[in-house]
Design an enzyme around this catalytic site. Structure first.
Site, mmCIF file in Angstrom:
data_model
loop_
_atom_site.group_PDB
_atom_site.id
_atom_site.type_symbol
_atom_site.label_atom_id
_atom_site.label_comp_id
_atom_site.label_asym_id
_atom_site.label_seq_id
_atom_site.Cartn_x
_atom_site.Cartn_y
_atom_site.Cartn_z
ATOM 1 N N LYS A 3 -59.941 -32.207 -12.650
ATOM 2 C CA LYS A 3 -59.132 -31.201 -11.936
ATOM 3 C C LYS A 3 -58.765 -31.760 -10.573
ATOM 4 O O LYS A 3 -59.451 -32.639 -10.031
ATOM 5 C CB LYS A 3 -59.877 -29.881 -11.782
ATOM 6 C CG LYS A 3 -61.177 -29.927 -10.944
ATOM 7 C CD LYS A 3 -60.984 -29.728 -9.463
ATOM 8 C CE LYS A 3 -62.305 -29.905 -8.702
ATOM 9 N NZ LYS A 3 -62.226 -30.252 -7.321
ATOM 10 N N ASP A 40 -68.021 -25.438 -10.144
ATOM 11 C CA ASP A 40 -66.730 -25.789 -10.745
ATOM 12 C C ASP A 40 -66.734 -25.698 -12.275
ATOM 13 O O ASP A 40 -65.696 -25.881 -12.907
ATOM 14 C CB ASP A 40 -66.330 -27.229 -10.365
ATOM 15 C CG ASP A 40 -65.845 -27.315 -8.930
ATOM 16 O OD1 ASP A 40 -65.549 -26.261 -8.334
ATOM 17 O OD2 ASP A 40 -65.736 -28.442 -8.418
HETATM 18 P P1 ATP Z 1 -66.914 -31.964 -7.831
HETATM 19 O O1 ATP Z 1 -65.444 -32.176 -7.627
HETATM 20 O O2 ATP Z 1 -67.236 -30.846 -8.806
HETATM 21 O O3 ATP Z 1 -67.706 -31.885 -6.560
HETATM 22 P P2 ATP Z 1 -67.283 -34.759 -8.240
HETATM 23 O O4 ATP Z 1 -66.088 -35.293 -8.963
HETATM 24 O O5 ATP Z 1 -67.277 -34.931 -6.760
HETATM 25 O O6 ATP Z 1 -67.459 -33.237 -8.605
HETATM 26 P P3 ATP Z 1 -69.077 -35.816 -10.233
HETATM 27 O O7 ATP Z 1 -68.247 -36.899 -10.815
HETATM 28 O O8 ATP Z 1 -69.241 -34.590 -11.042
HETATM 29 O O9 ATP Z 1 -68.586 -35.429 -8.764
HETATM 30 O O10 ATP Z 1 -70.495 -36.486 -9.909
HETATM 31 C C1 ATP Z 1 -71.328 -36.142 -8.842
HETATM 32 C C2 ATP Z 1 -72.765 -36.579 -9.173
HETATM 33 O O11 ATP Z 1 -73.238 -35.819 -10.286
HETATM 34 C C3 ATP Z 1 -72.868 -38.032 -9.595
HETATM 35 O O12 ATP Z 1 -73.296 -38.806 -8.518
HETATM 36 C C4 ATP Z 1 -73.850 -38.034 -10.757
HETATM 37 O O13 ATP Z 1 -75.103 -38.600 -10.385
HETATM 38 C C5 ATP Z 1 -74.084 -36.592 -11.132
HETATM 39 N N1 ATP Z 1 -73.721 -36.270 -12.533
HETATM 40 C C6 ATP Z 1 -74.390 -35.428 -13.329
HETATM 41 N N2 ATP Z 1 -73.817 -35.320 -14.526
HETATM 42 C C7 ATP Z 1 -72.734 -36.114 -14.518
HETATM 43 C C8 ATP Z 1 -71.739 -36.434 -15.495
HETATM 44 N N3 ATP Z 1 -71.738 -35.888 -16.721
HETATM 45 N N4 ATP Z 1 -70.744 -37.267 -15.120
HETATM 46 C C9 ATP Z 1 -70.732 -37.783 -13.867
HETATM 47 N N5 ATP Z 1 -71.664 -37.549 -12.939
HETATM 48 C C10 ATP Z 1 -72.666 -36.726 -13.244
#
Ligand code: ATP
Length: 288
Positions: A9, A135
């Site tokens: 997203k 989210d």
């Molecule tokens: P958001 O925009 O919801 O804050 P994000 O894109 O910043 O998410 P994610 O890619 O979801 O962040 O990853 C954040 C942390 O979550 C990673 O450092 C990882 O250790 C942990 N994590 C847990 N499950 C997952 C997964 N299925 N895929 C990626 N990271 C994951």
């Protein structure tokens, strides 16, 4: 084996209204899914265990993985004895502000709803999703929506006007908790959420570009000057409007005219390894 697509997203707006008594922030976000997705596969296991495998070695595969948590939650609530192997083929950059983990968790809720024949509605799945992360509820539906409260109250919105999205992620990881920790709630440049909703309802591309806004952007930019540079470059190469998604560090540019996409993409590729030229998806997930 059963398969679910888990799209990333982007935030068209992200606002923080105040800090609540329970410690969470009250937010207001307009989000939309884009055509960059993880693929999630599900296979039954007879031993009752949840096993997560992923194509990226540094992502946790234990209880810390949000897909694992989604499986564990459904297994506990609906007393499922079977186990499941969940294979995450990651394409969404990690810790990027693109909700990769949340979308994997949401795909797991949808996938296991089918695999375990739970027959739950998307609304019910979205309620479970709220227990996993802010989210995740939005990601259960996908499409375009206004998310309020902690992010778990979802109101469907029209699909944005047709355009290209150029995503660029600097090679740094940003912790959402760190960015919120640096937030000074009394001194925020609030985006025009109502203006964004109106832009979507009237399918007005120019107004959509003019009302992009993210209250977290100045905070991440102060900590990571790479984000400032990337925004400037994206504008210089010809994007119509540029914003950071979530808590960053991914920056995206909207582009109406396809002919401009290669120049922006190639220009950014010169100094940024992770660049994607994609489209919005718009469509919500359905149960069939
Ligand atoms: P958001 O925009 O919801 O804050 P994000 O894109 O910043 O998410 P994610 O890619 O979801 O962040 O990853 C954040 C942390 O979550 C990673 O450092 C990882 O250790 C942990 N994590 C847990 N499950 C997952 C997964 N299925 N895929 C990626 N990271 C994951």
């Amino acid at each position: 084996m059963l398969y679910e697509k888990a799209p990333a997203k982007i935030n068209l707006t992200l606002d923080v209204l105040h800090k609540r008594d329970d410690g969470f922030h009250e937010v207001e976000m307009v989000m939309t899914t884009v055509d960059l997705a993880d693929r999630v596969w599900f296979r039954s296991r007879e031993d009752g265990r949840i096993v997560v495998k992923t194509s990226q070695p540094f992502i946790p595969t234990d209880r810390k993985n949000l897909a694992y948590q989604a499986a564990e939650l459904l297994k506990r609530v609906y007393q499922i004895h079977a186990g499941v192997e969940i294979i995450l083929e990651k394409s969404i950059p990690v810790a990027a502000g693109l909700a990769g983990g949340s979308s994997d968790a949401a795909a797991t809720l949808r996938g296991l709803n089918r695999l375990w024949k739970l027959d739950l509605s998307l609304d019910r799945l979205a309620e479970h999703a709220a227990e996993i992360g802010s989210d995740v509820s939005f990601c259960v539906y996908g499409g375009t929506a206004l998310a309020t409260s902690r992010g778990e109250v979802i109101q469907n919105l029209p699909t944005p006007p047709n355009c290209w999205v150029i995503l660029a992620k600097p090679s740094i990881s940003v912790s959402t908790a760190d960015i919120y920790g640096n937030l000074n709630i009394d001194n925020l440049a609030h985006p025009n959420t109502a203006g964004m909703i109106e832009a979507l309802e009237t399918a007005n591309y120019e107004s959509m570009c003019a009302t992009l806004g993210n209250v977290l952007e100045p905070i991440t930019m102060k900590l990571y000057p790479e984000v400032v540079t990337l925004k400037e470059q994206m504008k210089k190469f010809g994007a119509d409007a540029v914003l950071m998604s979530g808590s960053g560090p991914t920056v995206y540019g909207l582009v109406k005219h396809e002919s401009r996409v290669p120049r922006i993409y190639n220009g950014l590729k010169g100094f940024c390894r992770e660049v994607y030229a994609i489209r919005m998806i718009g469509e919500r997930h359905s149960l069939d």
